[in-house]
Scaffold this active site. Sequence first.
Site, mmCIF file in Angstrom:
data_model
loop_
_atom_site.group_PDB
_atom_site.id
_atom_site.type_symbol
_atom_site.label_atom_id
_atom_site.label_comp_id
_atom_site.label_asym_id
_atom_site.label_seq_id
_atom_site.Cartn_x
_atom_site.Cartn_y
_atom_site.Cartn_z
ATOM 1 N N ASP A 30 55.132 -21.466 -60.716
ATOM 2 C CA ASP A 30 56.476 -20.916 -60.868
ATOM 3 C C ASP A 30 57.256 -21.823 -61.805
ATOM 4 O OD1 ASP A 30 58.088 -18.750 -58.796
ATOM 5 O OD2 ASP A 30 59.278 -19.961 -60.192
ATOM 6 N N GLU A 155 57.650 -6.692 -46.265
ATOM 7 C CA GLU A 155 58.283 -7.943 -45.846
ATOM 8 C C GLU A 155 58.259 -7.990 -44.324
ATOM 9 O OE1 GLU A 155 62.107 -8.740 -47.526
ATOM 10 O OE2 GLU A 155 61.444 -8.247 -49.548
ATOM 11 N N LYS A 207 51.284 3.087 -57.061
ATOM 12 C CA LYS A 207 52.225 2.138 -56.439
ATOM 13 C C LYS A 207 53.629 2.755 -56.314
ATOM 14 C CE LYS A 207 54.454 -1.351 -55.034
ATOM 15 N NZ LYS A 207 54.305 -2.044 -53.783
ATOM 16 N N LEU A 253 59.018 7.591 -39.901
ATOM 17 C CA LEU A 253 59.842 8.738 -39.481
ATOM 18 C C LEU A 253 60.894 8.270 -38.485
ATOM 19 C CD1 LEU A 253 57.341 11.744 -39.060
ATOM 20 C CD2 LEU A 253 59.089 11.428 -40.821
ATOM 21 N N CYS A 263 62.460 -3.010 -52.773
ATOM 22 C CA CYS A 263 61.426 -2.135 -53.351
ATOM 23 C C CYS A 263 61.832 -0.658 -53.439
ATOM 24 C CB CYS A 263 60.141 -2.266 -52.552
ATOM 25 S SG CYS A 263 59.594 -3.968 -52.443
ATOM 26 N N LYS A 266 64.783 0.256 -55.870
ATOM 27 C CA LYS A 266 64.423 -0.071 -57.270
ATOM 28 C C LYS A 266 63.285 0.831 -57.778
ATOM 29 C CE LYS A 266 61.652 -3.846 -57.637
ATOM 30 N NZ LYS A 266 60.371 -3.545 -58.239
ATOM 31 N N LYS A 324 66.146 -4.920 -42.857
ATOM 32 C CA LYS A 324 65.284 -4.537 -41.731
ATOM 33 C C LYS A 324 64.973 -5.806 -40.943
ATOM 34 C CE LYS A 324 60.790 -5.122 -43.846
ATOM 35 N NZ LYS A 324 59.459 -4.603 -43.995
HETATM 36 C C1 UGA Z 1 57.935 -1.470 -48.925
HETATM 37 C C2 UGA Z 1 56.616 -0.746 -48.609
HETATM 38 O O1 UGA Z 1 56.595 -0.336 -47.236
HETATM 39 C C3 UGA Z 1 55.413 -1.643 -48.906
HETATM 40 O O2 UGA Z 1 54.205 -0.907 -48.714
HETATM 41 C C4 UGA Z 1 55.498 -2.103 -50.359
HETATM 42 O O3 UGA Z 1 54.421 -2.968 -50.683
HETATM 43 C C5 UGA Z 1 56.810 -2.826 -50.575
HETATM 44 O O4 UGA Z 1 57.906 -1.945 -50.275
HETATM 45 C C6 UGA Z 1 56.859 -3.243 -52.034
HETATM 46 O O5 UGA Z 1 56.849 -2.376 -52.904
HETATM 47 O O6 UGA Z 1 56.761 -4.456 -52.314
HETATM 48 P P1 UGA Z 1 59.473 -3.267 -47.626
HETATM 49 O O7 UGA Z 1 60.487 -3.006 -48.683
HETATM 50 O O8 UGA Z 1 59.140 -4.665 -47.266
HETATM 51 O O9 UGA Z 1 58.055 -2.572 -48.018
HETATM 52 O O10 UGA Z 1 60.005 -2.596 -46.298
HETATM 53 P P2 UGA Z 1 59.676 -1.310 -45.400
HETATM 54 O O11 UGA Z 1 59.127 -1.755 -44.116
HETATM 55 O O12 UGA Z 1 58.903 -0.311 -46.141
HETATM 56 O O13 UGA Z 1 61.165 -0.758 -45.152
HETATM 57 C C7 UGA Z 1 61.971 -0.296 -46.229
HETATM 58 C C8 UGA Z 1 63.243 0.324 -45.705
HETATM 59 O O14 UGA Z 1 62.964 1.539 -45.018
HETATM 60 C C9 UGA Z 1 64.005 -0.541 -44.709
HETATM 61 O O15 UGA Z 1 65.384 -0.452 -44.967
HETATM 62 C C10 UGA Z 1 63.658 0.062 -43.348
HETATM 63 O O16 UGA Z 1 64.621 -0.172 -42.361
HETATM 64 C C11 UGA Z 1 63.581 1.532 -43.731
HETATM 65 N N1 UGA Z 1 62.778 2.342 -42.795
HETATM 66 C C12 UGA Z 1 61.437 2.186 -42.700
HETATM 67 C C13 UGA Z 1 63.412 3.326 -42.037
HETATM 68 O O17 UGA Z 1 64.648 3.497 -42.109
HETATM 69 N N2 UGA Z 1 62.659 4.096 -41.213
HETATM 70 C C14 UGA Z 1 61.328 3.959 -41.096
HETATM 71 O O18 UGA Z 1 60.697 4.720 -40.329
HETATM 72 C C15 UGA Z 1 60.691 2.969 -41.850
#
Ligand code: UGA
Length: 432
Positions: A30, A155, A207, A253, A263, A266, A324
Amino acid sequence: MKLCMIGTGYVGLVSGVCFADLGNDVICVDKDLSKINSLQKSIIPIYEPGLEELVRKNSKSGRLKFSTDLSTSIQKSDIIFICVGTPTKKNKYEADLSQVYSVANIISKNIKSFKIIINKSTVPVMTGDKLEKIISKKIKKNLFSVVSNPEFLREGEAIRDFIYPDRVLIGTSDKRSNRILKNLYSPLISKGAKYLNTSRRAAELIKYASNAFLATKITFINELANLSEKLDINIEDVSIGIGSDKRIGSRFLRAGPAYGGSCFPKDTRALVYTSKASKTNLSVIETVIKSNNKRSDLLLKRINSILNKKIKNKKITFLGVTFKANTDDMRESSSLKMIPYLNKRGAKIRYYDPTGKKSEFDKFKNVNYKPNIKEACVNSDLIIIHTEWNEFKLIDLKRIVKKRNFIVYDMRNIYSPEKMRKQNIKYFGVGR
Ligand code: UGA
């Protein structure tokens, strides 16, 4: 194998550490000297359960090293992973690829023997083609291969997601690279991960499409939650009912606040940008973005009606402010919209987050961090469960709030409405 991870953000650090744990020699590079100095002392810049232990263990074994010397690290490695950030350009939908291209230029100056150059950063379709073009200006094509190998880590669950992925996706038509990478990932494949070899462009699109699809699922259930509220239906029943169909699947869901993080917001924007640049229409994703942008306003309206339009001077507690649970990440968290709005209308906000105080709220008068749940909740008029941390699930609210007629707005549906009713707590959930 000798691996070089360029960029020690989420993807680079977690993947580098996990690859070292699988027995590879890994250098994580880095340009941020203070970050590298900390990592050399096993001090982790992010909150990720289990990561610190793995960094310590693999640093001790000598398989994991940290450096700021990009040129030497590239020369010493067989496989180079580009894991730098690809933020959205300011006020635009387009992804900013300047970091990816600047790394490609440095790589092109340091190739002396065959290297596989892997893009793990989330990049628009055809970025691999551009990287190949940049590098081939200096290096013969038989000395390198550019491959797309997107990451699907969440995350807070990143280590588990790395070790037990649903699939390993390798975008390349180069047989040699495919063979080497299949071998690199063989410990994960033998544990059940599906190995997919597609074209480079397809891998890049998969992706974005995966994140956009998950964002769509969440937005779909959030909109159905709005309807359920009107019709006195419990959205949890609807999620289970439709999710039991294997073609739909039960995950992602859960209705709640607007999705956030580094993620989904964006990547959905960048995918729409790509579709427009290719003169096609991704109207579904455009609608998802719009709906999600409006979601916080909708939940704020609900708060307003829960408080009988009297927000001024109300003591409001936020439990959890990150986007989250199991992360300290505040990027695009809906709390960043809600707290300033309520503060502006005269509410007195206290918040508690298991990952500590957030500098984002420092500038607001009457927005105060409290170091524990009890101090955050005592004497509150309204408790908002904003993030679904486990430690919020079994709180004896009556005992700690110590006030009559306080209200709970459970934006993650972690409490049972029946139990709340039995305790005479005025309770609101999402979509029920
Ligand atoms: C997301 C994807 O889930 C990963 O597979 C991906 O690798 C990552 O982006 C990335 O592109 O690097 P992440 O952003 O860490 O992962 O978080 P998620 O667990 O997917 O949650 C994203 C958002 O959706 C959060 O605000 C969470 O609270 C919300 N969420 C998720 C809901 O409101 N309901 C759900 O049922 C699931």
